[in-house]
Write an enzyme that holds these catalytic residues in place. Structure first.
Site, short mmCIF file in Angstrom:
data_model
loop_
_atom_site.label_atom_id
_atom_site.label_comp_id
_atom_site.label_asym_id
_atom_site.label_seq_id
_atom_site.Cartn_x
_atom_site.Cartn_y
_atom_site.Cartn_z
N THR A 6 0.79 -1.28 0.12
CA THR A 6 -0.24 0.07 0.04
C THR A 6 0.91 1.14 -0.12
O THR A 6 2.16 1.23 0.19
CB THR A 6 -0.89 -0.13 1.15
OG1 THR A 6 -1.99 1.06 0.96
CG2 THR A 6 -0.08 -0.07 2.62
N LEU A 41 -3.40 7.40 6.18
CA LEU A 41 -4.32 7.06 5.37
C LEU A 41 -3.36 6.37 4.05
O LEU A 41 -2.39 6.79 3.75
CB LEU A 41 -5.09 8.11 4.82
CG LEU A 41 -6.08 8.74 5.93
CD1 LEU A 41 -7.08 9.94 5.56
CD2 LEU A 41 -7.05 7.72 6.63
N HIS A 42 -4.02 5.38 3.39
CA HIS A 42 -3.15 4.68 2.35
C HIS A 42 -4.19 4.11 1.30
O HIS A 42 -5.56 4.16 1.49
CB HIS A 42 -2.57 3.57 2.95
CG HIS A 42 -3.37 2.49 3.44
ND1 HIS A 42 -3.67 1.36 2.89
CD2 HIS A 42 -4.06 2.59 4.58
CE1 HIS A 42 -4.51 0.61 3.52
NE2 HIS A 42 -4.70 1.35 4.91
N ARG A 43 -3.51 3.95 0.12
CA ARG A 43 -4.18 3.47 -1.14
C ARG A 43 -3.67 2.05 -1.34
O ARG A 43 -2.29 1.67 -1.61
CB ARG A 43 -3.84 4.23 -2.41
CG ARG A 43 -4.67 5.76 -2.34
CD ARG A 43 -4.11 6.28 -3.62
NE ARG A 43 -2.85 6.42 -4.02
CZ ARG A 43 -1.86 7.16 -3.52
NH1 ARG A 43 -2.40 8.07 -2.60
NH2 ARG A 43 -0.79 7.06 -3.94
N GLY A 82 -9.28 -1.79 4.96
CA GLY A 82 -7.90 -1.33 4.84
C GLY A 82 -7.46 -0.77 6.30
O GLY A 82 -6.58 0.38 6.49
#
Length: 125
Positions: A6, A41-43, A82
């Site tokens: 991520t 926060l992450h993707r 997530g």
């Protein structure tokens, strides 16, 4: 094997305080504001269905830590929203079902890596 990959998109203003206590909270982009304040926060780019085991490597930028325990529901939460709590306490048993424990790391070095664009990975070597 890559369990998880991520990329950090945003860092909440309270992340530094939690990290100084050895705790890192990850949440996927779109977390409610009250959770975003304390979270990285992450993707997600890659997620394997199989949960990592103790001995897997957690890589956050240039910082590496060995995973020492994985809580019963931690991997389900990672896949569903997530979200995971990483506790750098070196414990061989997760105190909470939704946490992953890892070896202690240098907090200053880890803080330097916690920024937008940093890759976080969980891998088996």
């Amino acid at each position: 094997m890559h369990y998880y990959k991520t990329v950090i998109s945003e860092v909440g203003p309270e992340v530094k305080d939690l990290l100084e206590g050895g705790v890192l909270i990850l949440y996927a982009d779109g977390a409610p504001p009250e959770l975003a304040e304390v979270s990285v926060l992450h993707r997600v780019e890659q997620a394997h269905a199989e949960a990592p085991r103790a001995g897997a490597q957690l890589r956050i930028g240039e910082v590496n830590a060995c995973v020492t325990a994985v809580g019963q529901t931690a991997w389900h939460k990672v896949h569903e929203m997530g979200h995971v709590v990483i506790n750098f306490n070196g414990s061989s048993a997760a105190e909470r079902p939704g946490e992953i424990c890892a070896q202690p790391v240098d907090t200053a070095q880890l803080l330097a890596c916690i920024r937008s664009g940093t890759v976080i990975e969980l891998v088996d070597l």
